[in-house]
Write an enzyme that holds these catalytic residues in place. Structure first.
Site, PDB file in Angstrom:
ATOM      1  N   CYS A  56       0.836  -1.205   0.000  1.00 49.10           N
ATOM      2  CA  CYS A  56       0.000   0.000   0.000  1.00 49.10           C
ATOM      3  C   CYS A  56       0.867   1.250   0.000  1.00 49.10           C
ATOM      4  O   CYS A  56       1.752   1.408   0.842  1.00 49.10           O
ATOM      5  CB  CYS A  56      -0.915  -0.010   1.218  1.00 49.10           C
ATOM      6  SG  CYS A  56      -1.913   1.486   1.394  1.00 49.10           S
ATOM      7  N   TYR A  87      -7.483   4.433  -9.514  1.00 55.07           N
ATOM      8  CA  TYR A  87      -7.275   3.523  -8.381  1.00 55.07           C
ATOM      9  C   TYR A  87      -8.206   2.312  -8.493  1.00 55.07           C
ATOM     10  O   TYR A  87      -7.775   1.169  -8.306  1.00 55.07           O
ATOM     11  CB  TYR A  87      -7.530   4.265  -7.069  1.00 55.07           C
ATOM     12  CG  TYR A  87      -7.397   3.382  -5.848  1.00 55.07           C
ATOM     13  CD1 TYR A  87      -6.145   3.027  -5.361  1.00 55.07           C
ATOM     14  CD2 TYR A  87      -8.527   2.903  -5.190  1.00 55.07           C
ATOM     15  CE1 TYR A  87      -6.017   2.209  -4.248  1.00 55.07           C
ATOM     16  CE2 TYR A  87      -8.411   2.097  -4.075  1.00 55.07           C
ATOM     17  CZ  TYR A  87      -7.155   1.750  -3.607  1.00 55.07           C
ATOM     18  OH  TYR A  87      -7.034   0.936  -2.505  1.00 55.07           O
ATOM     19  N   GLU A  99       1.263  -0.393  -6.878  1.00 53.86           N
ATOM     20  CA  GLU A  99       1.262   0.894  -6.201  1.00 53.86           C
ATOM     21  C   GLU A  99       2.705   1.264  -5.880  1.00 53.86           C
ATOM     22  O   GLU A  99       3.433   0.468  -5.272  1.00 53.86           O
ATOM     23  CB  GLU A  99       0.432   0.842  -4.917  1.00 53.86           C
ATOM     24  CG  GLU A  99      -1.057   0.656  -5.165  1.00 53.86           C
ATOM     25  CD  GLU A  99      -1.884   0.797  -3.899  1.00 53.86           C
ATOM     26  OE1 GLU A  99      -1.331   1.200  -2.846  1.00 53.86           O
ATOM     27  OE2 GLU A  99      -3.094   0.503  -3.953  1.00 53.86           O
ATOM     28  N   ASP A 134      -2.780  -7.365   2.316  1.00 55.50           N
ATOM     29  CA  ASP A 134      -3.076  -6.746   1.027  1.00 55.50           C
ATOM     30  C   ASP A 134      -2.633  -7.704  -0.078  1.00 55.50           C
ATOM     31  O   ASP A 134      -1.436  -7.962  -0.232  1.00 55.50           O
ATOM     32  CB  ASP A 134      -2.352  -5.412   0.887  1.00 55.50           C
ATOM     33  CG  ASP A 134      -2.857  -4.365   1.862  1.00 55.50           C
ATOM     34  OD1 ASP A 134      -4.070  -4.388   2.172  1.00 55.50           O
ATOM     35  OD2 ASP A 134      -2.057  -3.540   2.326  1.00 55.50           O
ATOM     36  N   TYR A 139       0.161  -4.877  -5.070  1.00 54.99           N
ATOM     37  CA  TYR A 139       0.928  -4.808  -3.827  1.00 54.99           C
ATOM     38  C   TYR A 139       2.281  -5.499  -3.939  1.00 54.99           C
ATOM     39  O   TYR A 139       2.943  -5.738  -2.934  1.00 54.99           O
ATOM     40  CB  TYR A 139       0.111  -5.409  -2.680  1.00 54.99           C
ATOM     41  CG  TYR A 139      -1.211  -4.714  -2.492  1.00 54.99           C
ATOM     42  CD1 TYR A 139      -1.265  -3.380  -2.095  1.00 54.99           C
ATOM     43  CD2 TYR A 139      -2.418  -5.375  -2.740  1.00 54.99           C
ATOM     44  CE1 TYR A 139      -2.470  -2.721  -1.938  1.00 54.99           C
ATOM     45  CE2 TYR A 139      -3.632  -4.723  -2.585  1.00 54.99           C
ATOM     46  CZ  TYR A 139      -3.658  -3.407  -2.186  1.00 54.99           C
ATOM     47  OH  TYR A 139      -4.846  -2.750  -2.042  1.00 54.99           O
ATOM     48  N   CYS A 202      -2.168   1.653   7.710  1.00 56.72           N
ATOM     49  CA  CYS A 202      -0.795   1.452   7.248  1.00 56.72           C
ATOM     50  C   CYS A 202      -0.413   0.017   7.561  1.00 56.72           C
ATOM     51  O   CYS A 202      -0.252  -0.351   8.729  1.00 56.72           O
ATOM     52  CB  CYS A 202       0.169   2.418   7.917  1.00 56.72           C
ATOM     53  SG  CYS A 202       1.894   2.127   7.441  1.00 56.72           S
ATOM     54  N   CYS A 211      19.228  -4.933   6.787  1.00 55.55           N
ATOM     55  CA  CYS A 211      19.827  -4.961   5.458  1.00 55.55           C
ATOM     56  C   CYS A 211      21.252  -4.399   5.547  1.00 55.55           C
ATOM     57  O   CYS A 211      21.427  -3.222   5.863  1.00 55.55           O
ATOM     58  CB  CYS A 211      19.006  -4.130   4.476  1.00 55.55           C
ATOM     59  SG  CYS A 211      19.710  -4.080   2.809  1.00 55.55           S
TER      60      CYS A 211
END
Length: 219
Positions: A56, A87, A99, A134, A139, A202, A211
């Site tokens: 998202c 959308y 997205e 999602d 996504y 969110c 990372c």
């Protein structure tokens, strides 16, 4: 009426299946809700652009507009077949877009490596056509680079992070890394959504694996 199924949303459409879209861009905001800068430019000389897909785009965009050295961000669609999609059209899975967040940044202030580190650690790049709850092609994880240097660095960071994920027992990275295709700005209501709606949804969640990509200010 647009018809789609769960299976449709999990695979990229063939060209003959894609929605036709339109010739003209859909309406969007003119300026960034947080910093007031023009979404579509002109951007300052020396800035660079990259597109990040992390699920998202609401939460993803908020991550990047808070980074020092990022000049402006925008939510939009990229990597698909349908020109100037809405959308609602992208959610059918019949446009092929994911997205994404457009990030315009000053490499003299923030390095591309720092942005890549934030990208990898802030979502799960192993989930294929989904991000958490999602689900769908919209996504999927993606990095769309605007320069050959970005492309090479993105691929190198993927390989490095893949090793770290392997050690942790996580799955293989499914992130799409490619030269930037056409970018289509999302509707005004999606731009800087979480600044306008602080309690809004969110779903961003990383793997918890660091990372090992050098980050910070540019050298």
């Amino acid at each position: 009426m647009i018809f789609h199924t769960f299976e449709t949303k999990l695979k990229m459409p063939a060209p003959e299946e894609a929605l036709p879209g339109r010739a003209e861009p859909i309406p969007t905001a003119d300026r960034h809700f947080v910093n007031g800068r023009p979404l579509k430019g002109p951007y300052p000389e020396g800035t660079e652009k990259v597109l990040f897909g992390m699920g998202c785009f609401w939460g993803a965009e908020r991550l990047f507009w808070q980074v020092e050295g990022v000049w402006v961000t925008a939510a939009g669609y990229a990597g698909g077949l349908t020109p100037n999609p809405t959308y609602r059209e992208t959610t059918t899975g019949l446009t092929g877009h994911t997205e994404v967040v457009l990030v315009v940044y000053d490499p003299q202030i923030v390095s591309f490596a720092a942005l890549l580190k934030l990208f990898w650690e802030s979502h799960d790049p192993t989930q294929g056509m989904r991000q958490g709850n999602d689900v769908g092609t919209t996504y999927r994880s993606a990095i769309y680079a605007s320069t050959q240097a970005q492309l090479a660095q993105a691929r190198a960071s993927r390989d490095t992070y893949a090793e770290a994920l392997k050690v942790s027992g996580a799955g293989a990275i499914t992130t799409e890394i490619a030269a930037a295709p056409a970018f289509y700005f999302a509707e005004a209501e999606h731009q800087q959504y979480l600044a306008k709606n602080p309690g809004g949804y969110c779903g961003l969640q990383g793997t918890g694996v660091t990372c090992p990509v050098a980050g910070g200010a540019a050298a």
